[in-house]
Motif scaffolding. Structure first.
Motif, PDB file in Angstrom:
ATOM      1  N   ILE A  16      21.877  57.611  60.357  1.00  0.00           N
ATOM      2  CA  ILE A  16      21.482  58.358  59.171  1.00  0.00           C
ATOM      3  C   ILE A  16      22.880  57.647  58.239  1.00  0.00           C
ATOM      4  O   ILE A  16      23.434  57.917  56.961  1.00  0.00           O
ATOM      5  N   LEU A  17      24.270  57.619  59.016  1.00  0.00           N
ATOM      6  CA  LEU A  17      25.920  57.113  58.516  1.00  0.00           C
ATOM      7  C   LEU A  17      25.341  55.373  57.736  1.00  0.00           C
ATOM      8  O   LEU A  17      26.034  55.261  57.323  1.00  0.00           O
ATOM      9  N   GLN A  18      24.879  54.483  58.865  1.00  0.00           N
ATOM     10  CA  GLN A  18      24.772  53.450  57.898  1.00  0.00           C
ATOM     11  C   GLN A  18      24.087  53.548  56.906  1.00  0.00           C
ATOM     12  O   GLN A  18      24.235  52.658  56.034  1.00  0.00           O
ATOM     13  N   LEU A  19      23.063  54.429  56.698  1.00  0.00           N
ATOM     14  CA  LEU A  19      22.273  54.450  55.661  1.00  0.00           C
ATOM     15  C   LEU A  19      23.323  55.085  54.568  1.00  0.00           C
ATOM     16  O   LEU A  19      23.208  54.365  53.475  1.00  0.00           O
ATOM     17  N   THR A  20      23.965  56.041  54.653  1.00  0.00           N
ATOM     18  CA  THR A  20      24.819  56.820  53.584  1.00  0.00           C
ATOM     19  C   THR A  20      25.451  55.350  53.226  1.00  0.00           C
ATOM     20  O   THR A  20      26.266  55.044  51.881  1.00  0.00           O
ATOM     21  N   LYS A  21      26.526  54.253  54.672  1.00  0.00           N
ATOM     22  CA  LYS A  21      26.979  53.403  53.778  1.00  0.00           C
ATOM     23  C   LYS A  21      25.857  52.394  52.625  1.00  0.00           C
ATOM     24  O   LYS A  21      27.048  52.249  51.942  1.00  0.00           O
ATOM     25  N   ILE A  71      13.802  54.264  61.770  1.00  0.00           N
ATOM     26  CA  ILE A  71      14.482  54.753  60.815  1.00  0.00           C
ATOM     27  C   ILE A  71      14.308  54.220  59.328  1.00  0.00           C
ATOM     28  O   ILE A  71      15.108  53.587  59.457  1.00  0.00           O
ATOM     29  N   VAL A  72      13.379  54.440  58.716  1.00  0.00           N
ATOM     30  CA  VAL A  72      13.454  54.122  57.226  1.00  0.00           C
ATOM     31  C   VAL A  72      13.782  54.518  56.202  1.00  0.00           C
ATOM     32  O   VAL A  72      13.649  54.339  54.775  1.00  0.00           O
ATOM     33  N   GLY A  73      14.063  55.806  56.178  1.00  0.00           N
ATOM     34  CA  GLY A  73      14.665  56.766  55.271  1.00  0.00           C
ATOM     35  C   GLY A  73      15.246  58.598  55.643  1.00  0.00           C
ATOM     36  O   GLY A  73      14.551  58.699  57.199  1.00  0.00           O
ATOM     37  N   TYR A  74      15.669  58.905  54.834  1.00  0.00           N
ATOM     38  CA  TYR A  74      15.952  60.012  54.815  1.00  0.00           C
ATOM     39  C   TYR A  74      16.360  60.543  54.252  1.00  0.00           C
ATOM     40  O   TYR A  74      16.319  60.669  53.210  1.00  0.00           O
ATOM     41  N   LEU A  94      18.576  61.320  49.320  1.00  0.00           N
ATOM     42  CA  LEU A  94      17.038  61.809  49.576  1.00  0.00           C
ATOM     43  C   LEU A  94      17.184  59.227  49.441  1.00  0.00           C
ATOM     44  O   LEU A  94      17.987  59.045  48.816  1.00  0.00           O
ATOM     45  N   TYR A  95      17.007  59.157  50.454  1.00  0.00           N
ATOM     46  CA  TYR A  95      17.147  57.637  50.505  1.00  0.00           C
ATOM     47  C   TYR A  95      15.648  56.344  51.301  1.00  0.00           C
ATOM     48  O   TYR A  95      15.674  57.356  52.365  1.00  0.00           O
ATOM     49  N   VAL A  96      15.482  56.050  50.901  1.00  0.00           N
ATOM     50  CA  VAL A  96      14.115  54.817  51.859  1.00  0.00           C
ATOM     51  C   VAL A  96      14.350  53.665  51.604  1.00  0.00           C
ATOM     52  O   VAL A  96      15.140  52.655  50.326  1.00  0.00           O
ATOM     53  N   ARG A  97      14.587  52.651  52.593  1.00  0.00           N
ATOM     54  CA  ARG A  97      15.544  51.623  52.746  1.00  0.00           C
ATOM     55  C   ARG A  97      14.205  50.496  50.908  1.00  0.00           C
ATOM     56  O   ARG A  97      12.906  50.844  51.141  1.00  0.00           O
ATOM     57  N   PRO A  98      15.078  49.819  51.119  1.00  0.00           N
ATOM     58  CA  PRO A  98      14.174  49.265  50.024  1.00  0.00           C
ATOM     59  C   PRO A  98      12.713  48.631  49.797  1.00  0.00           C
ATOM     60  O   PRO A  98      11.987  48.673  49.636  1.00  0.00           O
ATOM     61  N   GLU A  99      12.836  47.702  51.415  1.00  0.00           N
ATOM     62  CA  GLU A  99      11.435  47.730  51.741  1.00  0.00           C
ATOM     63  C   GLU A  99      10.029  48.208  51.882  1.00  0.00           C
ATOM     64  O   GLU A  99       9.085  47.769  51.921  1.00  0.00           O
ATOM     65  N   GLY A 106       8.950  58.363  50.311  1.00  0.00           N
ATOM     66  CA  GLY A 106      10.074  59.239  49.459  1.00  0.00           C
ATOM     67  C   GLY A 106       9.241  60.936  49.565  1.00  0.00           C
ATOM     68  O   GLY A 106       9.761  62.108  49.255  1.00  0.00           O
ATOM     69  N   LYS A 107       7.467  60.695  48.440  1.00  0.00           N
ATOM     70  CA  LYS A 107       7.134  61.470  48.338  1.00  0.00           C
ATOM     71  C   LYS A 107       6.820  62.647  49.637  1.00  0.00           C
ATOM     72  O   LYS A 107       7.378  63.980  49.961  1.00  0.00           O
ATOM     73  N   GLN A 108       6.352  61.904  50.562  1.00  0.00           N
ATOM     74  CA  GLN A 108       6.793  62.252  52.128  1.00  0.00           C
ATOM     75  C   GLN A 108       8.169  63.270  51.976  1.00  0.00           C
ATOM     76  O   GLN A 108       8.025  64.457  52.994  1.00  0.00           O
TER      77      GLN A 108
END
Length: 173
Positions: A16-21, A71-74, A94-99, A106-108
């Protein structure tokens, strides 16, 4: 894509911290401005007084993202209160990895947030998105949200920590 949407665990906080960065880089936030540490993220979710909820989108067993994570999103949210509407959920990220975008992940995550909000007696989900994030704005509109800036002319204000200290130290504004 069929992801597993589940509550964040202590172990997930590192991702989560990595994705926040990654989000901060996208918003051109200097790394020095990111104050949340891994320890704070863990304490603020799993400590004596939890400050947020977080759900992750995880790939089925044996599958990983390009970065090697499952983990591909949160979605990370807090609870607020409206004197007009009562309990609300505020989505901070609300984040989903670009790929993995465009695959309903995101809808889920939004669906899970709505389910939890209703279960906790909330009447609204709120969040803010930069005007220049056109895809994100379209996504939220497609999910059924209303753009309050466009509809009602609301402005969003923020008080940074230095301002909080000044406000708290003075009797007059």
């Amino acid at each position: 894509m069929n992801c597993i949407i589940r509550p964040c665990t202590v172990k997930d906080c590192k991702v989560i911290l990595q994705l926040t960065k990654v989000i901060a880089i996208d918003y051109k936030v200097p790394p020095a401005h990111l104050k949340v540490t891994l320890e704070a993220l863990r304490e603020d979710r799993f400590g004596a007084q939890p400050m947020y909820d977080c759900y992750v989108a995880e790939l089925p067993s044996g599958q990983n993202s390009k970065k090697g994570d499952s983990i591909v999103g949160y979605v990370l949210s807090t609870y607020t209160y409206s004197t007009w509407k009562g309990r609300n959920v505020y989505i901070d990220n609300l984040y989903v990895r670009p790929e993995f975008r465009g695959q309903q992940i995101g809808k889920q995550l939004m669906k899970k947030t709505a389910e939890v909000a209703l279960k906790k007696g909330c009447s609204q989900i709120r969040m803010h998105v930069a005007r220049w994030k056109e895809n994100e704005n379209r996504f939220l509109t497609c999910c059924g949200s209303e753009n309050l800036t466009a509809k009602e002319g609301w402005n969003l204000f923020r008080f940074e920590e230095d301002t909080l200290w000044r406000l708290a130290a003075h009797n007059k504004f």
